[in-house]
Write an enzyme that holds these catalytic residues in place. Structure first.
Site, mmCIF file in Angstrom:
data_model
loop_
_atom_site.group_PDB
_atom_site.id
_atom_site.type_symbol
_atom_site.label_atom_id
_atom_site.label_comp_id
_atom_site.label_asym_id
_atom_site.label_seq_id
_atom_site.Cartn_x
_atom_site.Cartn_y
_atom_site.Cartn_z
ATOM 1 N N ASP A 62 0.843 -0.807 -0.288
ATOM 2 C CA ASP A 62 -0.153 -0.100 0.400
ATOM 3 C C ASP A 62 1.045 1.294 -0.094
ATOM 4 O O ASP A 62 1.503 1.684 1.308
ATOM 5 C CB ASP A 62 -0.781 -0.065 0.890
ATOM 6 C CG ASP A 62 -2.057 1.317 1.232
ATOM 7 O OD1 ASP A 62 -1.581 1.935 0.215
ATOM 8 O OD2 ASP A 62 -2.857 0.996 2.123
ATOM 9 N N TYR B 119 -6.277 15.670 -6.815
ATOM 10 C CA TYR B 119 -4.961 14.849 -7.781
ATOM 11 C C TYR B 119 -4.729 15.592 -8.344
ATOM 12 O O TYR B 119 -2.881 14.922 -8.397
ATOM 13 C CB TYR B 119 -6.509 14.410 -8.440
ATOM 14 C CG TYR B 119 -5.864 12.855 -9.408
ATOM 15 C CD1 TYR B 119 -5.915 12.202 -8.676
ATOM 16 C CD2 TYR B 119 -5.830 13.470 -10.399
ATOM 17 C CE1 TYR B 119 -5.178 11.131 -9.483
ATOM 18 C CE2 TYR B 119 -5.097 12.514 -11.267
ATOM 19 C CZ TYR B 119 -4.565 11.130 -10.729
ATOM 20 O OH TYR B 119 -4.726 10.072 -11.444
#
Length: 252
Positions: free
Chosen positions: A59, A157
């Site tokens: 992750d 983003y």
């Protein structure tokens, strides 16, 4: 045999990049987060064509896990390739989420930052001592960070991807003393599982995107995966510190 690490290779661009890299005779350590089956599918696709691949969980939003991941990489290099170094790194793992500026929470902002900017920064830092001189790194950015690809709803983003573009240049400058090249690829809209499989859930957006793209269609994972593999390869040995938009002429 040269070896590449490709993060986020259980589907989409990362999966394509892993397969394309393997087709060029390179061993692949590929990572996955939630989609273990997808990662195993990627390994199977590589092995079917005579390549070698190992899938490891990671992750990229949890930098505390990076030391353990590094140990797993050391084991995989030794056990599978009888090596103690690797040659190529593709920082691809990520997620996308649209959110208008006024609706963006600190929680979402921080998650995007951890996965898209902090993750590649400190994962590369952790793996760099294992990287062979003369290698190459490719970071997956986004044309949302460029004027050509700006659309409402991606302020957070795209800010992280813009940071990654700047980081790419600094990596290229600092790593050049070891002969390591660092480039980035900025995809446009690409048919992947990003944003919870948005393209499958909202197929009606596809014609509109295709209409804004000079080459007349939405991008496919191989459109980007081939660019990543090429940037790692000897053909691109004189290219570094570049962010190459691969978007089919979006917004031209």
């Amino acid at each position: 045999m040269k070896v590449a690490i490709v993060t986020g290779a259980s589907s989409g661009i990362g999966q394509s990049a892993a397969v394309q890299i393997a087709q060029r005779g390179v061993g692949v350590i590929l990572t996955y987060s939630a989609n273990r089956q997808g990662a195993l599918d990627t390994v199977a696709a590589i092995e079917k064509e005579g390549g070698t691949a190992v899938a490891l969980p990671l992750d990229v939003g949890r930098s505390g896990d990076f030391p353990a991941f590094r140990d797993s990489v050391v084991d995989a290099l030794r056990d599978t390739w009888q090596r103690d170094t690797f040659d190529y790194l593709v920082n691809n793992a990520g997620f996308g989420q649209m959110s208008m500026f006024e609706d963006t929470t600190e929680e979402l902002f921080d998650k995007l930052m951890r996965v898209l900017l902090k993750g590649p920064y400190f994962l590369t830092q952790k793996l760099l001592p294992l990287m062979a001189d003369g290698g190459a790194i490719v970071n997956t950015t986004s044309n949302s960070a460029l004027v050509s690809g700006m659309e409402e709803g991606y302020s957070a983003y795209a800010s992280m991807k813009g940071g990654l573009i700047v980081l790419t240049r600094y990596m290229a400058k600092e790593f050049s003393k070891r002969g390591i090249r660092v480039n980035a690829v900025a995809p446009g809209a690409t048919r992947t599982r990003i944003s919870d499989n948005a393209f499958e859930r909202f197929p009606e957006v596809i014609p509109a995107i295709a209409a804004k793209t000079a080459l007349g269609r939405v991008g496919e994972p191989d459109d980007i995966g081939m660019v990543i593999a090429t940037l790692l390869s000897e053909e691109s040995r004189w290219i570094t510190a570049q962010n190459i938009e691969a978007a089919g002429g979006y917004g031209l």
